[in-house]
Every structure is written in structure tokens, then in C-alpha cells.
Design a protein around this motif. Structure first.
Motif, mmCIF file in Angstrom:
data_model
loop_
_atom_site.group_PDB
_atom_site.id
_atom_site.type_symbol
_atom_site.label_atom_id
_atom_site.label_comp_id
_atom_site.label_asym_id
_atom_site.label_seq_id
_atom_site.Cartn_x
_atom_site.Cartn_y
_atom_site.Cartn_z
ATOM 1 N N PRO A 61 -72.874 -55.975 58.153
ATOM 2 C CA PRO A 61 -72.215 -55.053 57.237
ATOM 3 C C PRO A 61 -72.325 -53.616 57.715
ATOM 4 O O PRO A 61 -73.308 -53.233 58.330
ATOM 5 N N LEU A 62 -71.301 -52.852 57.425
ATOM 6 C CA LEU A 62 -71.220 -51.476 57.876
ATOM 7 C C LEU A 62 -70.586 -50.645 56.774
ATOM 8 O O LEU A 62 -69.674 -51.097 56.099
ATOM 9 N N LEU A 63 -71.068 -49.447 56.602
ATOM 10 C CA LEU A 63 -70.461 -48.499 55.684
ATOM 11 C C LEU A 63 -69.924 -47.343 56.504
ATOM 12 O O LEU A 63 -70.558 -46.910 57.465
ATOM 13 N N ALA A 64 -68.757 -46.858 56.138
ATOM 14 C CA ALA A 64 -68.162 -45.722 56.836
ATOM 15 C C ALA A 64 -67.851 -44.647 55.811
ATOM 16 O O ALA A 64 -67.414 -44.938 54.701
ATOM 17 N N SER A 65 -68.095 -43.407 56.205
ATOM 18 C CA SER A 65 -67.770 -42.287 55.328
ATOM 19 C C SER A 65 -66.983 -41.249 56.122
ATOM 20 O O SER A 65 -67.272 -40.999 57.280
ATOM 21 N N ALA A 66 -65.977 -40.673 55.464
ATOM 22 C CA ALA A 66 -65.145 -39.638 56.072
ATOM 23 C C ALA A 66 -65.468 -38.322 55.392
ATOM 24 O O ALA A 66 -65.706 -38.285 54.183
ATOM 25 N N HIS A 67 -65.459 -37.232 56.179
ATOM 26 C CA HIS A 67 -65.930 -35.961 55.650
ATOM 27 C C HIS A 67 -64.946 -34.824 55.891
ATOM 28 O O HIS A 67 -64.082 -34.904 56.761
ATOM 29 N N GLU A 68 -65.131 -33.755 55.153
ATOM 30 C CA GLU A 68 -64.257 -32.589 55.257
ATOM 31 C C GLU A 68 -64.334 -31.937 56.631
ATOM 32 O O GLU A 68 -63.402 -31.299 57.085
ATOM 33 N N SER A 69 -65.434 -32.142 57.344
ATOM 34 C CA SER A 69 -65.615 -31.547 58.667
ATOM 35 C C SER A 69 -64.924 -32.349 59.772
ATOM 36 O O SER A 69 -65.162 -32.098 60.942
ATOM 37 N N SER A 70 -64.089 -33.327 59.431
ATOM 38 C CA SER A 70 -63.424 -34.254 60.367
ATOM 39 C C SER A 70 -64.394 -35.259 60.968
ATOM 40 O O SER A 70 -64.068 -35.949 61.915
ATOM 41 N N CYS A 71 -65.574 -35.333 60.438
ATOM 42 C CA CYS A 71 -66.607 -36.229 60.947
ATOM 43 C C CYS A 71 -66.535 -37.577 60.229
ATOM 44 O O CYS A 71 -66.269 -37.634 59.035
ATOM 45 N N ILE A 72 -66.764 -38.632 60.991
ATOM 46 C CA ILE A 72 -66.894 -39.972 60.435
ATOM 47 C C ILE A 72 -68.328 -40.406 60.691
ATOM 48 O O ILE A 72 -68.830 -40.262 61.809
ATOM 49 N N ARG A 73 -68.970 -40.929 59.672
ATOM 50 C CA ARG A 73 -70.326 -41.439 59.851
ATOM 51 C C ARG A 73 -70.331 -42.930 59.549
ATOM 52 O O ARG A 73 -69.763 -43.366 58.545
ATOM 53 N N LEU A 74 -70.964 -43.689 60.454
ATOM 54 C CA LEU A 74 -71.125 -45.121 60.273
ATOM 55 C C LEU A 74 -72.578 -45.390 59.918
ATOM 56 O O LEU A 74 -73.488 -44.929 60.612
ATOM 57 N N TRP A 75 -72.792 -46.143 58.848
ATOM 58 C CA TRP A 75 -74.117 -46.389 58.293
ATOM 59 C C TRP A 75 -74.415 -47.880 58.274
ATOM 60 O O TRP A 75 -73.522 -48.685 58.045
ATOM 61 N N SER A 76 -75.666 -48.220 58.477
ATOM 62 C CA SER A 76 -76.086 -49.604 58.266
ATOM 63 C C SER A 76 -76.169 -49.831 56.765
ATOM 64 O O SER A 76 -76.221 -48.878 55.981
ATOM 65 N N ILE A 77 -76.223 -51.077 56.357
ATOM 66 C CA ILE A 77 -76.300 -51.394 54.939
ATOM 67 C C ILE A 77 -77.630 -50.925 54.339
ATOM 68 O O ILE A 77 -77.739 -50.713 53.134
ATOM 69 N N GLN A 78 -78.635 -50.686 55.194
ATOM 70 C CA GLN A 78 -79.922 -50.160 54.730
ATOM 71 C C GLN A 78 -79.883 -48.643 54.545
ATOM 72 O O GLN A 78 -80.856 -48.049 54.102
ATOM 73 N N GLY A 79 -78.799 -47.999 54.935
ATOM 74 C CA GLY A 79 -78.664 -46.560 54.755
ATOM 75 C C GLY A 79 -79.033 -45.738 55.974
ATOM 76 O O GLY A 79 -79.143 -44.522 55.885
ATOM 77 N N ASN A 80 -79.195 -46.382 57.125
ATOM 78 C CA ASN A 80 -79.517 -45.663 58.360
ATOM 79 C C ASN A 80 -78.234 -45.237 59.061
ATOM 80 O O ASN A 80 -77.302 -46.036 59.201
ATOM 81 N N LEU A 81 -78.205 -43.991 59.510
ATOM 82 C CA LEU A 81 -77.047 -43.494 60.251
ATOM 83 C C LEU A 81 -77.001 -44.167 61.620
ATOM 84 O O LEU A 81 -77.944 -44.095 62.395
ATOM 85 N N MET A 82 -75.893 -44.863 61.916
ATOM 86 C CA MET A 82 -75.742 -45.562 63.190
ATOM 87 C C MET A 82 -74.970 -44.726 64.207
ATOM 88 O O MET A 82 -75.271 -44.740 65.383
#
Length: 173
Positions: free
Chosen positions: A1-22
């Protein structure tokens, strides 16, 4: 499982399901995409699409990264960038069976694009039927002047498509 977040700074962050930034990604496209307003993946989570406040769509290949995120050789590749709308993209999704991307904007338009090439098929509400099998119809929406661009992985620069994109199909050319 993976979580992705999009941000106002044009940055995309991919997170593990445990909440660690990948992984943290920033587009390196020729055109600044602006704040990211929408994102989605295909059903196999191989492709990540982002939409921006400036109307751009960016296609990322995340398959090799997700196979083994600890291997530094497995990178996320920005493959394609194009202007889909003149205003903010509010939603997008990939229709797997037909291989199309559907985008929606705050201007009220909903448009169809070829999933691999970013070629424009048309908009919902148009008088003629969508011709999804014909990708030789190289046209653009009337409010967009930027052509889709292929991202070269090696040089990390954009390569404009060499074909000419008339607003209507000219069979003589």
C-alpha cells in the motif's frame, strides 16, 4: 500500500502505510506546473497522474520504484507533460479499458486524452462521437496552445513532439 499527497509547492510525496516518507518528487518539466490540485493512479499503480492549477497534466511511471523502493536504481520517471486546460484541473482519472485519461477543470470542461501520448480526443458535450482508435488526429483544444512534451530521462529536458498539430485534420498534409 502507498499513499500519495500533492502539494501547493508542486511537490508530490509518497508515503508508506505506516506514515513514513518514501519519496519526494518535483516536476522538472519545461513549463512550471504550479500548485498540484489533483492526482490519481491506474488500477495497477504503475502510472501516477497529477493535475495542476495551471492546467497541466504530468504522467509519472512509478512501477519500478514500487517493486523495490529501497533500490536507488529504481526511479520514478516523469514521462509526459501537457497542457490539458487553460485553468485549474480539479479532477482526473484513467479509464483502463479504453486507455484514456479524463480531465475536468474549473472552467466546466471535461476532456478526453490518450493515456500514453496525451493526444486530445475531444470534450464531453461535443457534437461528434469520440474516435478513440484514431490517434493520428493530432488536434488541440481551442483554448490550449502547448503541445504535449516527452520527458527525456537522460538529459531531464523536454523534447517537443516533431509533428505539427493543426486544429483540424488536413489529409493533404
Amino acid at each position: 500500500p502507498l499513499l500519495a499527497s500533492a502539494h501547493e509547492s508542486s511537490c508530490i510525496r509518497l508515503w508508506s502505510i505506516q506514515g513514513n516518507l518514501m519519496k519526494e518528487l518535483r516536476p522538472f518539466s519545461e513549463h512550471p506546473s504550479g500548485p498540484l490540485t489533483a492526482l490519481c493512479t491506474d488500477i495497477f499503480t504503475k502510472i501516477l497522474l497529477t493535475g495542476s492549477k495551471e492546467g497541466y497534466i504530468i504522467r509519472w511511471n512509478i512501477a519500478s520504484f514500487l517493486e523495490d523502493s529501497r533500490n536507488r536504481k529504481n526511479k520514478i520517471k516523469e514521462e509526459l507533460c501537457w497542457r490539458a486546460h487553460a485553468t485549474e484541473v480539479v479532477d482526473l482519472f484513467i479509464e483502463e479499458e479504453k486507455k484514456v485519461i479524463v480531465t475536468a477543470s474549473i472552467d466546466g470542461s471535461v476532456r478526453l486524452w490518450h493515456a500514453r501520448t496525451g493526444y486530445y480526443f475531444g470534450y464531453f458535450g461535443q457534437a461528434k462521437k469520440f474516435e478513440l482508435s484514431d490517434t493520428s488526429r493530432l488536434i488541440l483544444p481551442p483554448d490550449v496552445k502547448d503541445f504535449s512534451a516527452i520527458v527525456k530521462e537522460e538529459s531531464k529536458h523536454m523534447e517537443k513532439n516533431k509533428a505539427i498539430y493543426p486544429l483540424t485534420l488536413d489529409r493533404d498534409k
